[in-house]
Motif scaffolding. Sequence first.
Motif, mmCIF file in Angstrom:
data_model
loop_
_atom_site.group_PDB
_atom_site.id
_atom_site.type_symbol
_atom_site.label_atom_id
_atom_site.label_comp_id
_atom_site.label_asym_id
_atom_site.label_seq_id
_atom_site.Cartn_x
_atom_site.Cartn_y
_atom_site.Cartn_z
ATOM 1 N N ILE A 13 0.877 -1.166 0.000
ATOM 2 C CA ILE A 13 0.000 0.000 0.000
ATOM 3 C C ILE A 13 0.913 1.214 0.000
ATOM 4 N N SER A 14 0.884 1.947 -1.113
ATOM 5 C CA SER A 14 1.809 3.065 -1.296
ATOM 6 C C SER A 14 3.230 2.540 -1.123
ATOM 7 N N VAL A 45 -6.536 0.068 6.989
ATOM 8 C CA VAL A 45 -7.300 0.379 5.786
ATOM 9 C C VAL A 45 -8.782 0.308 6.148
ATOM 10 N N ARG A 49 -15.444 2.675 1.070
ATOM 11 C CA ARG A 49 -14.841 3.533 0.065
ATOM 12 C C ARG A 49 -15.250 4.986 0.295
ATOM 13 N N ASP A 52 -15.503 10.488 -4.618
ATOM 14 C CA ASP A 52 -14.529 11.331 -5.311
ATOM 15 C C ASP A 52 -14.654 12.794 -4.929
ATOM 16 N N HIS A 84 -6.064 4.230 -0.978
ATOM 17 C CA HIS A 84 -5.680 2.999 -1.678
ATOM 18 C C HIS A 84 -6.952 2.351 -2.193
ATOM 19 N N ASP A 85 -7.094 2.274 -3.525
ATOM 20 C CA ASP A 85 -8.311 1.730 -4.142
ATOM 21 C C ASP A 85 -9.552 2.429 -3.599
ATOM 22 N N ASP A 86 -9.497 3.764 -3.499
ATOM 23 C CA ASP A 86 -10.604 4.600 -3.010
ATOM 24 C C ASP A 86 -10.926 4.374 -1.544
ATOM 25 N N ARG A 87 -10.062 3.640 -0.833
ATOM 26 C CA ARG A 87 -10.268 3.442 0.600
ATOM 27 C C ARG A 87 -9.193 4.220 1.361
ATOM 28 N N TYR A 89 -6.473 5.040 4.175
ATOM 29 C CA TYR A 89 -5.639 4.268 5.089
ATOM 30 C C TYR A 89 -4.878 5.225 5.996
#
Length: 651
Positions: A13-14, A45, A49, A52, A84-87, A89
């Motif tokens: 993650i990143s 995490v 979600r 935007d 990360h994937d719109d979630r 963390y």
Amino acid sequence: MARPNSGEELGRISGYRLTGVLGQGGQGTVYRAEDASGHEVAVKVLNDRMSDDAEERRRFFRQVDLARRVAPFCTARVLDMGMHDDRPYIVSEYVRGESLERAVRQDGPRAGGGLDRLAVATATALTAIHRAGVVHRDFKPANVILGPEGPVVIDFGISRVLDHVPTQSGALGTPGYVAPEQLSGDQAGPAADVFSWAATMVFAATGRRPFGGASVPSVIHALLYEEPDLTGVPEPLRSLVAACLDKRPERRPAADDLVRTLTGGGTRTLEVAEPAARVRVPLRAILAVVVAVAVGAAVVVWPRGEPRGGPEAARTGLATGTATGPVTGSGLAGSGVEIGRPLAGHANDVRAAAIGVLNGVPAALTGSDDETARVWDLRTSQPMGKPLIGHTEWVRGVVLDQLDGVPVALTASDDDTARVWDLGGGGGSRTLRGHTGDVKAIATGRIGGLHVAVTASADRTARVWDLRTGKPVGSPLTGHTAAVWAVAAGQVGGAPIAVTAGDDGTVRLWDLGTGKAIGEPMTGHTGWVRSVAMGTLEGRPVAVTGGEDMTVRVWDLTTRTQAGAPLAGHTGAVWSVAMTNLNGRAVAVSGSEDKTARTWDLATGKAMGAPFAKHSDAIWSVAAGLVDGRPVAVSGSRDQTARAWSLGSGS
């Protein structure tokens, strides 16, 4: 804490390599990971979600950034954040050890010195969390890790972060440890954490919760309506825990009170007069006690109802601190001398201040990150009435004014609204809605016979409002290319105007009658400009601004050029400015990140007297005005207080 699984297959993650799963719950999954340097960290995490919506994401990151300000005393530091994937963390320090919940269930309750050390360490952590302007809201045994260097509190601020994520699981807290006001939907402040701390200490001492029940509804019923079961909790902890479990949040001690009492500081100063006047002990003093530094100290508590300085100060109508210098023959202390006691009652940074008169009483209005505004009697340093509660984010700007002869308070907030509050006895408030970003500042003025408010916002606009109807007047004032942080209103040549400033580094002048910009933006500051005030200098209308470049600048509003050299002396960003007049002399007051406020003679460009240096942290706001005919300033700080101080006689 569960033993992590190992393996490279968990991915990244990143810049963090995931090496194991530490746990999963309703909020999200926690991974053990390594950063780029190979140091172990914990990465949480969140399950849900995030949309935007840029504003929603910005608020999320701001709440996490608050958590990063928590001093690392008995807490797991927040190190990083991202998407990360719109979630969302959050990365924090990894603490090896078992949770208090697991340890008690496996090994039994804590006792003796172990229980005492646990109570002191967790109360100290709570004090550090509150000091940073964070409310944990889910303090429980599972969020206390018994690490190799002592107990550590984790997940502080996560519940508040979840308020900005459209979550299915919610952020209520854990039944049995959550405070009654959280269950009833009321605002959860630091007092809620104190309640949860006490419930956690009961579990640590007995292995059970103070409010029992075979089901969640029965636990909630007990928590709301029954007395706690404290059987088995030893004294003196039992008495302290009982006070913390009071169902009325205003009657609970503060976290710093807990530390003082637990470390032998006594309980005599837990409350002075009323709960709102509770004495706060600086964090550095609390930590000095915790590490057993052998230093003697004396605390002076002034008698209730008598201002500092004794009967003489009472006769002058102003409370004056004896430690700050003598009162002159006119009854006015010299410039930079503190007047009265600190205005203490806010539970977070004081972001905004204004001075006015309320029912014949000189008053200050303050706005805070605790989402309230408060009115103060400047003669007594005491609150006037109840806090103004209604905003759901930080209060950034305040004004005291009159509307059709009725005193009103105006507030601007990061909840995208401004409010007009009736202070004349009618109560209630009117909300000004229309901005699509934080409302950072507010001012009042007139367009002909129309009494208006002007607001500045992170949505890059300023807006004008009819105060009588709460409706917008004309179109938004557009032109800034970044957040607008400051606004002042007045007249130039008889025409109603506003001056705005913001993160684009410009100062702009507006004709409120037409809603159009006047001339080109005024430039000169390096970096953002967060404050503006208006006044006159030698008969000319001027604006004064403060900025990131640590300077105060004066602008001639007739020629729209800078008047004279920048006023330099601060060693940190200038967050706030105000203007006043001392016997015909134009004076500016500035407040800075360097913890000082300064007074400037605008005709000479020189500082007047010594800086005001009573605050223990950054000064976010300043205001200037009169108290019984005497020129004073009020400053608001990150140290959660506002203070009043003399500007001298002006002669």
